[in-house]
Design an enzyme around this catalytic site. Structure first.
Site, PDB file in Angstrom:
ATOM      1  N   HIS A 146       6.575 -27.129   4.829  1.00  0.00           N
ATOM      2  CA  HIS A 146       5.853 -28.304   4.357  1.00  0.00           C
ATOM      3  C   HIS A 146       5.355 -28.146   2.923  1.00  0.00           C
ATOM      4  O   HIS A 146       4.638 -29.019   2.424  1.00  0.00           O
ATOM      5  CB  HIS A 146       4.679 -28.606   5.296  1.00  0.00           C
ATOM      6  CG  HIS A 146       5.112 -28.997   6.672  1.00  0.00           C
ATOM      7  ND1 HIS A 146       5.315 -30.305   7.054  1.00  0.00           N
ATOM      8  CD2 HIS A 146       5.427 -28.236   7.756  1.00  0.00           C
ATOM      9  CE1 HIS A 146       5.713 -30.342   8.313  1.00  0.00           C
ATOM     10  NE2 HIS A 146       5.783 -29.096   8.769  1.00  0.00           N
ATOM     11  N   GLU A 196       0.814  -1.215   0.000  1.00  0.00           N
ATOM     12  CA  GLU A 196       0.000   0.000   0.000  1.00  0.00           C
ATOM     13  C   GLU A 196       0.850   1.269   0.000  1.00  0.00           C
ATOM     14  O   GLU A 196       0.540   2.226  -0.707  1.00  0.00           O
ATOM     15  CB  GLU A 196      -0.941  -0.003   1.205  1.00  0.00           C
ATOM     16  CG  GLU A 196      -2.042  -1.051   1.109  1.00  0.00           C
ATOM     17  CD  GLU A 196      -3.127  -0.842   2.134  1.00  0.00           C
ATOM     18  OE1 GLU A 196      -3.792   0.219   2.103  1.00  0.00           O
ATOM     19  OE2 GLU A 196      -3.313  -1.730   2.988  1.00  0.00           O
ATOM     20  N   LYS A 202     -13.593  -0.969  -4.391  1.00  0.00           N
ATOM     21  CA  LYS A 202     -14.687  -0.516  -3.522  1.00  0.00           C
ATOM     22  C   LYS A 202     -15.841   0.065  -4.330  1.00  0.00           C
ATOM     23  O   LYS A 202     -17.018  -0.132  -3.990  1.00  0.00           O
ATOM     24  CB  LYS A 202     -14.167   0.527  -2.530  1.00  0.00           C
ATOM     25  CG  LYS A 202     -13.300  -0.041  -1.427  1.00  0.00           C
ATOM     26  CD  LYS A 202     -12.873   1.054  -0.459  1.00  0.00           C
ATOM     27  CE  LYS A 202     -12.066   0.491   0.693  1.00  0.00           C
ATOM     28  NZ  LYS A 202     -11.627   1.546   1.644  1.00  0.00           N
TER      29      LYS A 202
END
Length: 363
Positions: A255, A239, A349
């Protein structure tokens, strides 16, 4: 500034004064504490069986920080939900925090509506206003109102400290006042070490910014404490500095990503791994980390080892987060970008804004 060289670390296009907001973080923590202490909270007839937070982005990560702190300070399960839904097992025995800096985050509003539809009322709202404030008034829910007009990512103290104070006042967070004082002390000390006036040769934040400029950072955190810090660093790099960043957590990444690095051809000159290493980590976990990082180094990828002091509690977590904030600001200056602009987030948004009205939260 001490030199022309250090002036490179001051963002030229800082339209919201992000550097100044970062520098004033210790004062923000103190102000947030005072705001939360004055808030009258809900009366609870029984001790909750669990705690949950709902929120996204800079608001949502507060839940993860609190959940990590639960190991030391909270003696019950803490859940952090960062989606449109909340599981059915979150019932009236759970204390819920609905957190959105703007008060208008659609995921948080949707989750809150689901809880209200299930007649849950053990809910504390934290926002600077917006629809959440109106909902608090309609349903007579406590609302901790924080200062408006800031980017959520520059408001971590305002969003996090009210959760801790609320839990402390309800007897659910051990030593909350002392813990907050320790947090403030730690970040004040870090600010002294890495503020904009400290030259690069003595400033780890500036040094790291230089080393990752032009690279694809991959931030590794060891354990839950540094895992949440790694997530925050990645978010801030993206950001503030406009740099694509990834984050993973030890030991889980051993893993799977241990194999992913086997064929790193084509990206070795682009990547840099940042390993956040708490000095409290011991034993097998440290050996695992070393083994994985040896694989990375074997591919010719630089690894920056960042030692985090403390015991893994909240003061160490917030200090480490604060260091990442400074790095992201200095990196934004080196990249000549505005740390405040969030065009991509705003475009997303705008696409989903019509769905907020369809929630009918205030009807």
């Amino acid at each position: 500034m001490d030199s022309d060289k250090d002036s490179r670390f001051i963002p030229v296009n800082d339209t919201c004064n992000m550097l100044e907001m970062t520098l004033s973080f210790p004062e923000q923590l103190e102000e947030a504490y005072q705001i939360a202490e004055k808030q009258e909270l809900i009366k609870i007839n029984h001790i909750p069986s669990s705690i949950a937070t709902i929120g996204m982005g800079g608001s949502g990560i507060c839940g993860n920080i609190v959940a990590t702190s639960a190991i030391e300070n909270i003696k019950m399960p803490v859940f952090s939900f960062r989606d449109y839904t909340v599981p059915e097992y979150i019932d009236d025995k759970c204390l819920v925090f609905a957190i959105s800096y703007s008060g208008n985050t659609i995921e948080t509003l949707t989750s809150l509506k689901a809880l209200l539809d299930r007649s849950l009322r053990n809910i504390i709202i934290i926002s600077s206003g917006g629809i959440l404030e109106q909902v608090s008034q309609k349903f007579n829910l406590p609302h901790i109102k924080i200062p408006a007009g800031r980017p959520p990512r520059a408001s971590l103290g305002y969003l996090l400290i009210p959760i801790i104070v609320s839990l402390g006042k309800l007897g659910l967070f051990n030593r909350y006042e002392d813990t907050i004082k320790e947090v403030i002390k730690e970040v004040e000390a870090l600010r002294t070490d890495v503020n904009a006036d400290i030259p690069v040769e003595n400033n780890i934040a500036k040094d790291v910014a230089i080393q990752i400029k032009g690279k694809l950072p991959i931030v590794y955190g060891t354990g839950e404490a540094m895992g949440v810090v790694a997530e925050r660093w990645a978010g801030q790099f993206q950001e503030n500095a406009k740099v694509l960043t990834f984050n993973r957590t030890f030991p889980e990444l051993c893993h799977n990503q241990a194999i992913g690095w086997e064929d790193a051809s084509g990206i070795t000159d682009k990547c840099v791994v940042i390993s956040l290493e708490g000095e409290w980590e011991k034993g097998a976990k440290v050996e695992q980390r070393g083994a994985l990082l040896d694989i990375v180094k074997g591919k010719g990828i630089p690894v920056l080892h960042i030692n985090i002091t403390g015991d893994g509690g909240l003061p160490a977590i917030i200090r480490a987060i604060y260091l990442g904030d400074f790095i992201s600001i200095y990196l934004s200056a080196l990249n000549n970008v505005d740390p405040c602009s969030i065009g991509g987030i705003n475009s997303v948004k705008e696409r989903i804004a019509p769905y907020i009205d369809k929630l009918n939260l205030l009807s």
